[in-house]
Each structure stands twice: as structure tokens, then as C-alpha cells.
Scaffold this motif. Structure first.
Motif, PDB file in Angstrom:
ATOM      1  N   LYS A  83       3.389  11.861   3.696  1.00  0.00           N
ATOM      2  CA  LYS A  83       2.793  10.745   4.444  1.00  0.00           C
ATOM      3  C   LYS A  83       1.307  10.631   4.088  1.00  0.00           C
ATOM      4  O   LYS A  83       0.663  11.641   3.761  1.00  0.00           O
ATOM      5  N   LEU A 104       1.444   6.273   6.977  1.00  0.00           N
ATOM      6  CA  LEU A 104       2.205   5.500   5.999  1.00  0.00           C
ATOM      7  C   LEU A 104       3.099   6.414   5.163  1.00  0.00           C
ATOM      8  O   LEU A 104       2.669   7.506   4.773  1.00  0.00           O
ATOM      9  N   GLU A 155       5.482   6.855  -1.385  1.00  0.00           N
ATOM     10  CA  GLU A 155       6.651   6.788  -2.264  1.00  0.00           C
ATOM     11  C   GLU A 155       6.555   7.830  -3.367  1.00  0.00           C
ATOM     12  O   GLU A 155       7.537   8.476  -3.729  1.00  0.00           O
ATOM     13  N   PHE A 169      -3.284   5.286  11.243  1.00  0.00           N
ATOM     14  CA  PHE A 169      -2.091   4.683  10.621  1.00  0.00           C
ATOM     15  C   PHE A 169      -1.389   5.793   9.830  1.00  0.00           C
ATOM     16  O   PHE A 169      -2.052   6.569   9.134  1.00  0.00           O
TER      17      PHE A 169
END
Ligand code: 2BA
Length: 109
Positions: A2, A101, A104, A99
Motif C-alpha cells: 500500500k 492506496l 500495483e 489516503f
């Protein structure tokens, strides 16, 4: 993995950096500006394993304080004077806006 992005107050940034280093987390600090107050703040980018997210959130909570900040009045300059507030207004600025996120892919070269 993350990416935690945390917008915090400048006053807390050194303390948070030190706490992250002490706990073996790597972070990047960006100089940022709040859209509302138009004052400087600091944004941390912290890349962590999924299972480390809660520990980093605790470190952020422990090292970033919420504070009152005065906003100076802006003169209407020919605009609508009815809504003009001629005295400073106090706003509560949070300790951190965070935040989280999903990442990937993560590479280091
Ligand atoms: P600023 O945008 O400078 O906002 C500072 C504080 O002013 C905010 O504290 C909030 O209490 C107040 N405020 C913001 N917009 C307002 C409005 N339209 N009316 C009345 N009061 C308002 P926090 O919410 O703790 O936010 C601190 C900083 O975190 C913000 O600085 C901004 O840089 C960032 N931030 C907060 N929410 C965000 C979001 N959804 N997206 C991106 N950045 C955000």
C-alpha cells in the motif's frame, strides 16, 4: 503493498520523520499547500506491506496533533461586501488527512 499518503502540519513533520525512521519505515516528504488555508503543509508518501498499514497509522496518530488556526479575512475588493467577515476566523486543522492506496507494482533500480 500500500502507499500511505498523509497530509500533516509542518510543525509535526520532523517528529513524524524521526518516528518512522526509528520504526524502520521508509518515507518521502513533499512540501505541499492546503487548498483552503493556502498555507504550507507536508505530505508524506510511505510505501508499506499490507500488514504494516495499522502500525504506520498508529505512528501518524501518535505524532500529529490537531490544532486551531486563524484565517485572516480577505477583503471583498469590489465583490459582495454582505458576506465579508472583518475579523479572523478560527478553523480546526486535523492532525493528519490520510489516503491509503493499493500499489500495483513497486520497483527500485
Ligand atoms: P487546507 O485545505 O488548507 O484546510 C485546512 C483546514 O481548513 C481543514 O483541516 C478544515 O478544517 C478547514 N477547511 C477546509 N476546507 C474548508 C471549507 N471549505 N470550509 C470550512 N473549513 C474548511 P483538515 O480537514 O484537517 O485538512 C488539513 C489539510 O489536509 C488541508 O489543508 C488539505 O491540504 C488536506 N486535505 C484535507 N482533506 C483533503 C481531501 N479530501 N483531499 C486532499 N487533501 C485534503
Amino acid at each position: 503493498m500500500k502507499l500511505i499518503m498523509a497530509v500533516i502540519q509542518d510543525k509535526d513533520s520532523n517528529r513524524l520523520s524521526d518516528a518512522l525512521v526509528e520504526n524502520d519505515f521508509q518515507a518521502t516528504k513533499l512540501a505541499s499547500t492546503g487548498g483552503f488555508l493556502k498555507a504550507g503543509n507536508t505530505t508524506f508518501m510511505i510505501g508499506v506491506k499490507d500488514k504494516e498499514v495499522d502500525q504506520v497509522l498508529e505512528i501518524i496518530k501518535d505524532n500529529c496533533k490537531s490544532r486551531e488556526q486563524l484565517v485572516a479575512p480577505i477583503s471583498p475588493m469590489g465583490g459582495n461586501a454582505d458576506s465579508y467577515v472583518p475579523y479572523p476566523v478560527e478553523v480546526q486543522v486535523g492532525g493528519a488527512t490520510v489516503f491509503i492506496l493499493p500499489v500495483e507494482q513497486f520497483e527500485k533500480f
